[in-house]
Scaffold this motif. Structure first.
Motif, PDB file in Angstrom:
ATOM      1  N   GLN A  50     -46.768   8.093  27.493  1.00 30.70           N
ATOM      2  CA  GLN A  50     -47.468   8.155  26.217  1.00 30.70           C
ATOM      3  C   GLN A  50     -46.864   7.184  25.219  1.00 30.70           C
ATOM      4  O   GLN A  50     -45.679   6.888  25.261  1.00 30.70           O
ATOM      5  CB  GLN A  50     -47.368   9.556  25.625  1.00 30.70           C
ATOM      6  CG  GLN A  50     -47.963  10.609  26.500  1.00 30.70           C
ATOM      7  CD  GLN A  50     -47.513  11.977  26.086  1.00 30.70           C
ATOM      8  OE1 GLN A  50     -46.646  12.120  25.251  1.00 30.70           O
ATOM      9  NE2 GLN A  50     -48.109  12.978  26.678  1.00 30.70           N
ATOM     10  N   GLN A  51     -47.701   6.720  24.336  1.00 29.76           N
ATOM     11  CA  GLN A  51     -47.224   5.918  23.208  1.00 29.76           C
ATOM     12  C   GLN A  51     -47.158   6.859  22.018  1.00 29.76           C
ATOM     13  O   GLN A  51     -48.174   7.347  21.547  1.00 29.76           O
ATOM     14  CB  GLN A  51     -48.206   4.765  22.934  1.00 29.76           C
ATOM     15  CG  GLN A  51     -47.797   3.880  21.796  1.00 29.76           C
ATOM     16  CD  GLN A  51     -46.536   3.098  22.107  1.00 29.76           C
ATOM     17  OE1 GLN A  51     -46.259   2.799  23.247  1.00 29.76           O
ATOM     18  NE2 GLN A  51     -45.790   2.779  21.089  1.00 29.76           N
ATOM     19  N   MET A  52     -45.956   7.145  21.577  1.00 24.15           N
ATOM     20  CA  MET A  52     -45.802   8.049  20.444  1.00 24.15           C
ATOM     21  C   MET A  52     -45.946   7.289  19.142  1.00 24.15           C
ATOM     22  O   MET A  52     -45.827   6.076  19.091  1.00 24.15           O
ATOM     23  CB  MET A  52     -44.438   8.733  20.482  1.00 24.15           C
ATOM     24  CG  MET A  52     -44.362   9.781  21.546  1.00 24.15           C
ATOM     25  SD  MET A  52     -42.937  10.857  21.465  1.00 24.15           S
ATOM     26  CE  MET A  52     -42.062  10.425  20.038  1.00 24.15           C
ATOM     27  N   MET A  53     -46.209   8.044  18.102  1.00 25.80           N
ATOM     28  CA  MET A  53     -46.292   7.472  16.769  1.00 25.80           C
ATOM     29  C   MET A  53     -44.989   6.740  16.454  1.00 25.80           C
ATOM     30  O   MET A  53     -43.909   7.236  16.760  1.00 25.80           O
ATOM     31  CB  MET A  53     -46.520   8.593  15.757  1.00 25.80           C
ATOM     32  CG  MET A  53     -46.521   8.152  14.329  1.00 25.80           C
ATOM     33  SD  MET A  53     -46.584   9.561  13.223  1.00 25.80           S
ATOM     34  CE  MET A  53     -48.318   9.658  12.959  1.00 25.80           C
ATOM     35  N   LYS A  54     -45.106   5.565  15.884  1.00 24.41           N
ATOM     36  CA  LYS A  54     -43.927   4.776  15.560  1.00 24.41           C
ATOM     37  C   LYS A  54     -43.275   5.303  14.289  1.00 24.41           C
ATOM     38  O   LYS A  54     -43.901   5.354  13.239  1.00 24.41           O
ATOM     39  CB  LYS A  54     -44.304   3.309  15.345  1.00 24.41           C
ATOM     40  CG  LYS A  54     -44.886   2.643  16.556  1.00 24.41           C
ATOM     41  CD  LYS A  54     -43.827   2.358  17.579  1.00 24.41           C
ATOM     42  CE  LYS A  54     -44.424   1.588  18.736  1.00 24.41           C
ATOM     43  NZ  LYS A  54     -43.617   1.622  19.897  1.00 24.41           N
ATOM     44  N   LEU A  55     -42.053   5.737  14.412  1.00 27.44           N
ATOM     45  CA  LEU A  55     -41.247   6.159  13.270  1.00 27.44           C
ATOM     46  C   LEU A  55     -39.970   5.342  13.294  1.00 27.44           C
ATOM     47  O   LEU A  55     -39.466   5.008  14.367  1.00 27.44           O
ATOM     48  CB  LEU A  55     -40.879   7.647  13.369  1.00 27.44           C
ATOM     49  CG  LEU A  55     -42.018   8.659  13.325  1.00 27.44           C
ATOM     50  CD1 LEU A  55     -41.479  10.054  13.603  1.00 27.44           C
ATOM     51  CD2 LEU A  55     -42.714   8.626  11.990  1.00 27.44           C
ATOM     52  N   PHE A 100     -43.486  16.930  20.406  1.00 30.20           N
ATOM     53  CA  PHE A 100     -44.650  17.779  20.654  1.00 30.20           C
ATOM     54  C   PHE A 100     -45.605  17.757  19.465  1.00 30.20           C
ATOM     55  O   PHE A 100     -46.822  17.604  19.635  1.00 30.20           O
ATOM     56  CB  PHE A 100     -44.203  19.217  20.959  1.00 30.20           C
ATOM     57  CG  PHE A 100     -45.344  20.181  21.068  1.00 30.20           C
ATOM     58  CD1 PHE A 100     -46.115  20.217  22.223  1.00 30.20           C
ATOM     59  CD2 PHE A 100     -45.649  21.036  20.029  1.00 30.20           C
ATOM     60  CE1 PHE A 100     -47.182  21.098  22.337  1.00 30.20           C
ATOM     61  CE2 PHE A 100     -46.714  21.914  20.135  1.00 30.20           C
ATOM     62  CZ  PHE A 100     -47.479  21.954  21.284  1.00 30.20           C
ATOM     63  N   MET A 101     -45.058  17.892  18.276  1.00 30.31           N
ATOM     64  CA  MET A 101     -45.885  17.887  17.061  1.00 30.31           C
ATOM     65  C   MET A 101     -46.583  16.548  16.886  1.00 30.31           C
ATOM     66  O   MET A 101     -47.771  16.500  16.553  1.00 30.31           O
ATOM     67  CB  MET A 101     -45.051  18.210  15.825  1.00 30.31           C
ATOM     68  CG  MET A 101     -44.521  19.602  15.809  1.00 30.31           C
ATOM     69  SD  MET A 101     -45.869  20.797  15.790  1.00 30.31           S
ATOM     70  CE  MET A 101     -44.998  22.275  15.452  1.00 30.31           C
ATOM     71  N   LEU A 102     -45.856  15.467  17.082  1.00 35.87           N
ATOM     72  CA  LEU A 102     -46.458  14.146  16.939  1.00 35.87           C
ATOM     73  C   LEU A 102     -47.584  13.954  17.942  1.00 35.87           C
ATOM     74  O   LEU A 102     -48.633  13.386  17.620  1.00 35.87           O
ATOM     75  CB  LEU A 102     -45.413  13.048  17.103  1.00 35.87           C
ATOM     76  CG  LEU A 102     -44.388  12.915  15.986  1.00 35.87           C
ATOM     77  CD1 LEU A 102     -43.328  11.890  16.359  1.00 35.87           C
ATOM     78  CD2 LEU A 102     -45.046  12.550  14.674  1.00 35.87           C
ATOM     79  N   LYS A 103     -47.377  14.444  19.151  1.00 34.29           N
ATOM     80  CA  LYS A 103     -48.367  14.267  20.211  1.00 34.29           C
ATOM     81  C   LYS A 103     -49.596  15.150  20.001  1.00 34.29           C
ATOM     82  O   LYS A 103     -50.728  14.711  20.197  1.00 34.29           O
ATOM     83  CB  LYS A 103     -47.734  14.585  21.569  1.00 34.29           C
ATOM     84  CG  LYS A 103     -48.668  14.371  22.749  1.00 34.29           C
ATOM     85  CD  LYS A 103     -47.988  14.718  24.048  1.00 34.29           C
ATOM     86  CE  LYS A 103     -48.352  16.142  24.361  1.00 34.29           C
ATOM     87  NZ  LYS A 103     -47.838  16.661  25.587  1.00 34.29           N
ATOM     88  N   THR A 104     -49.397  16.392  19.591  1.00 34.69           N
ATOM     89  CA  THR A 104     -50.521  17.327  19.512  1.00 34.69           C
ATOM     90  C   THR A 104     -51.182  17.363  18.141  1.00 34.69           C
ATOM     91  O   THR A 104     -52.411  17.383  18.052  1.00 34.69           O
ATOM     92  CB  THR A 104     -50.084  18.751  19.888  1.00 34.69           C
ATOM     93  OG1 THR A 104     -49.021  19.163  19.041  1.00 34.69           O
ATOM     94  CG2 THR A 104     -49.649  18.814  21.332  1.00 34.69           C
ATOM     95  N   TYR A 138     -53.930  12.161  11.579  1.00 37.22           N
ATOM     96  CA  TYR A 138     -54.297  10.755  11.445  1.00 37.22           C
ATOM     97  C   TYR A 138     -55.802  10.600  11.247  1.00 37.22           C
ATOM     98  O   TYR A 138     -56.261   9.899  10.334  1.00 37.22           O
ATOM     99  CB  TYR A 138     -53.838   9.993  12.691  1.00 37.22           C
ATOM    100  CG  TYR A 138     -54.216   8.537  12.696  1.00 37.22           C
ATOM    101  CD1 TYR A 138     -53.451   7.603  11.998  1.00 37.22           C
ATOM    102  CD2 TYR A 138     -55.332   8.098  13.396  1.00 37.22           C
ATOM    103  CE1 TYR A 138     -53.804   6.261  11.999  1.00 37.22           C
ATOM    104  CE2 TYR A 138     -55.685   6.755  13.401  1.00 37.22           C
ATOM    105  CZ  TYR A 138     -54.915   5.844  12.707  1.00 37.22           C
ATOM    106  OH  TYR A 138     -55.264   4.519  12.700  1.00 37.22           O
ATOM    107  N   ASN A 139     -56.587  11.274  12.090  1.00 33.98           N
ATOM    108  CA  ASN A 139     -58.041  11.179  11.989  1.00 33.98           C
ATOM    109  C   ASN A 139     -58.549  11.735  10.663  1.00 33.98           C
ATOM    110  O   ASN A 139     -59.469  11.179  10.060  1.00 33.98           O
ATOM    111  CB  ASN A 139     -58.715  11.890  13.163  1.00 33.98           C
ATOM    112  CG  ASN A 139     -58.501  11.152  14.460  1.00 33.98           C
ATOM    113  OD1 ASN A 139     -58.199   9.963  14.485  1.00 33.98           O
ATOM    114  ND2 ASN A 139     -58.633  11.865  15.567  1.00 33.98           N
ATOM    115  N   GLN A 140     -57.955  12.836  10.202  1.00 33.43           N
ATOM    116  CA  GLN A 140     -58.375  13.401   8.916  1.00 33.43           C
ATOM    117  C   GLN A 140     -58.018  12.448   7.773  1.00 33.43           C
ATOM    118  O   GLN A 140     -58.799  12.292   6.834  1.00 33.43           O
ATOM    119  CB  GLN A 140     -57.725  14.768   8.683  1.00 33.43           C
ATOM    120  CG  GLN A 140     -58.224  15.447   7.418  1.00 33.43           C
ATOM    121  CD  GLN A 140     -59.719  15.698   7.443  1.00 33.43           C
ATOM    122  OE1 GLN A 140     -60.233  16.276   8.391  1.00 33.43           O
ATOM    123  NE2 GLN A 140     -60.428  15.274   6.420  1.00 33.43           N
ATOM    124  N   ALA A 141     -56.872  11.803   7.865  1.00 32.96           N
ATOM    125  CA  ALA A 141     -56.486  10.817   6.840  1.00 32.96           C
ATOM    126  C   ALA A 141     -57.483   9.665   6.804  1.00 32.96           C
ATOM    127  O   ALA A 141     -57.855   9.185   5.722  1.00 32.96           O
ATOM    128  CB  ALA A 141     -55.074  10.305   7.100  1.00 32.96           C
TER     129      ALA A 141
END
Length: 105
Positions: free
Chosen positions: A24-29, A64-68, A74-77
């Motif tokens: 998976q590509q996780m959100m970049k932090l 887990f939180m970032l993935k789920t 993101y979509n709501q933003a």
């Protein structure tokens, strides 16, 4: 309590391996953001649940939180931004029509 360099290295390698094995590509932090969020998770568990949580467990929860939850947030933003821009463009369009001058005959 400041972390030793070896502990930080182990956590970074662990995060990298977990991401790769899941494909998976996780959100970049940034490293600083990730460390702050892991600390917040540990703090929450300590204060709210009276449980001590290690850094690796807190990192797993963050992943887990970032993935789920991350894609939903993101979509709501994006939807919120789209609505705000549409509202602003409509207001600008109204202002442009108000600026029309009547032609003199």
């Amino acid at each position: 309590m400041p972390k030793g360099r070896n502990e930080q290295d182990i956590v970074e390698v662990y995060q990298w391996v977990r991401t790769k094995e899941r494909g998976q590509q996780m959100m970049k932090l940034t490293k600083e953001q990730r460390e702050a969020l892991v600390s917040e998770i540990q703090y929450y568990y300590e204060v709210e649940r009276s449980e001590t949580m290690g850094e690796l467990a807190a990192t797993d929860i963050l992943e887990f939180m970032l993935k789920t939850i991350g894609p939903h947030v993101y979509n709501q933003a994006l939807e919120d931004a789209r609505k705000m821009l549409n509202d602003r463009f409509a207001a600008v369009e109204d202002e442009l029509y108000a600026m029309h001058k009547r032609a003199v005959r």
